[in-house]
Write an enzyme that holds these catalytic residues in place. Structure first.
Site, PDB file in Angstrom:
ATOM      1  NE  ARG A  36      -4.267  -1.645   1.638  1.00  0.00           N
ATOM      2  CZ  ARG A  36      -5.286  -1.958   2.407  1.00  0.00           C
ATOM      3  NH1 ARG A  36      -5.317  -1.553   3.654  1.00  0.00           N
ATOM      4  NH2 ARG A  36      -6.292  -2.649   1.933  1.00  0.00           N
ATOM      5  CE  LYS A 223     -23.238 -15.380   6.066  1.00  0.00           C
ATOM      6  NZ  LYS A 223     -23.614 -14.696   7.306  1.00  0.00           N
ATOM      7  N   GLY A 377     -11.779  -7.845  -1.823  1.00  0.00           N
ATOM      8  CA  GLY A 377     -10.535  -8.125  -1.107  1.00  0.00           C
ATOM      9  C   GLY A 377     -10.026  -9.530  -1.296  1.00  0.00           C
ATOM     10  N   GLY A 400     -14.473  -3.228  -0.129  1.00  0.00           N
ATOM     11  CA  GLY A 400     -15.813  -2.674   0.053  1.00  0.00           C
ATOM     12  C   GLY A 400     -16.119  -1.559  -0.937  1.00  0.00           C
TER      13      GLY A 400
END
Ligand code: ADP
Ligand code: MG
Length: 420
Positions: A36, A223, A377, A400
């Site tokens: 990062r 999910k 992710g 996200g």
């Protein structure tokens, strides 16, 4: 969607406040993965070449609005200095930096010592920011040591904004949050995207605005409840929708198959049927797994075998998609000009059930001409694991945030940047 970038604004000699994502994995103050930090080097180098004075800010971990020494950004400042020092001296050995007046600031340009303050707002930070020389870098302490950051407090945003003259956001991973450093400050200063942010916006907006066709989306993961919005949104964009992973189980059960002890969301059976109906109405080709890897227990050493989705044994559970499924998916993808993949095909945390996802990564990486995008992710981790990340057009850095983008939502941190 097009946003102004660092190239579109005059930063020469200015104090530039840059939101970066230095939320790196740490173990007792040791940085386990600095990718990062490396990812921000293009923006930082560009700004230094423009003689800007850099004030960098980031969050790290979840300090819950309180000072926590274990989550200090000090190790990051040190690592950034090392990375820039090496880079600068490699790229321009011994070059005198134009109009940097004092030998001191010339030296700091080459060595790139990164200054730090104990806090991110207040008198000390003000002084440090206003006495920066051209090309010098100040990293503010963890933004989330203050509860005002996540609360997007106006006074806190003003205090941050007062440090700079221009705001650059290069932290896509937090762009879906309306925090003081992502949204608040962007309303108070001329706000543009850094190079990382620019690439995210460019590729992800192509996926939801003007995709090349045929266009396929592959959606997997645990999910269906967390992926309903993205399924519905992409249904109105794609030509083909390929579904795998745990969420496919709910579709299979809705189709009348026995899925044994597999992860299923019974509350979502109706919604799964709706997705299938919408696909038919819109002429989208929807593909579900044809065969699966089933295990007796959810464990890497459990007995496991490959069966047709018609033959899942009572008491067993679906852990991965089978070879036939990947063959069918591969054929469906061959003519596609755009492919977006979000969510693994199986329980990738257990080696025997990561095979489907690994094979799929290979299939997409070999699609030649197609624009290929990874969002999510865990999915990004899969392609990194098999060493194929560089073979995709774009691997999103925001889990996200990329999901919300693909859901068609406006991300507050992106919306606040100036339109191009
Ligand atoms: P991403 O982070 O890429 O968006 P998700 O978080 O939606 O992906 O999903 C990743 C998770 O999905 C993994 O932890 C994986 O174990 C789980 N998963 C995939 N297939 C199955 C399955 N058949 N049963 C249970 N969990 C699954
Ligand atoms: Mg995830």
């Amino acid at each position: 969607m097009r946003k102004k970038t660092v190239r579109d604004i005059d930063v020469n000699g200015k104090r530039v406040l840059v939101r970066v994502d230095y939320n790196v994995p740490l173990d007792a103050g040791k940085i386990l993965d600095d990718s990062r930090i490396r990812a921000t080097l293009p923006t930082i180098s560009y700004l230094r070449e423009q003689q800007a004075k850099l004030i960098l800010m980031s969050h790290l971990g979840r300090p819950k609005g309180r000072r926590d020494e274990a989550l200090s950004l000090r190790p990051v400042a040190k690592r950034l200095g090392e990375l820039l020092g090496g880079e600068a001296s490699l790229r321009r050995p011994g070059v005198d930096h134009g109009d940097t007046p004092s030998p001191e600031s010339g030296a700091s340009l080459r060595e790139a010592r990164v200054q730090m303050t104990d806090c991110c707002v207040g008198a000390e930070v003000q002084r440090a920011a206003h006495s920066l020389g051209e090309g010098e870098i100040l990293l503010l302490e963890n933004l989330r040591f203050h509860p005002e950051e996540e609360a997007n407090d106006r006074e806190y945003a003003k205090a941050l904004a007062s440090l700079g003259e221009v705001y650059v956001n290069d932290a896509f991973g937090t762009a879906h949050r309306a925090h003081a450093s992502t949204e608040g400050v962007a309303r108070l200063l001329p706000a543009v995207a850094g190079f990382l942010m620019e690439k995210e916006i460019e590729f992800l907006s192509r996926a939801v605005e003007n995709p090349e066709r045929p266009y396929a989306a592959i959606i997997g993961g645990a999910k269906i409840s967390t992926k309903m919005a993205v399924l519905e949104h992409l249904l109105s964009k794609v030509d083909k929708l390929l579904v795998g992973g745990g969420m496919a189980n709910t579709f299979l059960k809705a189709e009348g198959f026995n899925v044994g002890e597999s992860l299923v969301e019974d509350d979502y059976l109706e919604q799964a049927k709706n997705v299938m109906r919408h696909a038919e109405e819109k002429g989208v080709r929807l593909l579900l797994p044809a065969d699966v890897i089933v295990a007796e227990r959810s464990a890497a050493d459990s007995p496991a075998r490959r069966v047709s989705v018609k033959d899942v044994p009572e008491g067993w559970r679906i852990m991965d998609v089978g070879e036939t499924t990947i063959d069918v998916f591969a054929r469906a993808l061959q003519d596609c000009r755009m492919v977006v993949w979000n969510g693994p095909m199986g329980v990738i945390e257990m080696a025997p059930f990561a095979h489907g996802s690994h094979r799929l990564a290979g299939v997409i990486a070999n699609l030649g001409e197609a624009t290929t995008i990874i969002g999510g992710g865990e999915t990004a981790a899969v392609v990194e694991q098999v060493g194929l990340a560089s073979r995709f057009s774009h691997v999103s850095t925001g889990g996200g945030a990329s999901l919300e983008f693909l859901e068609g939502k406006e991300l507050p941190g992106v919306a606040a940047l100036m339109d191009a």
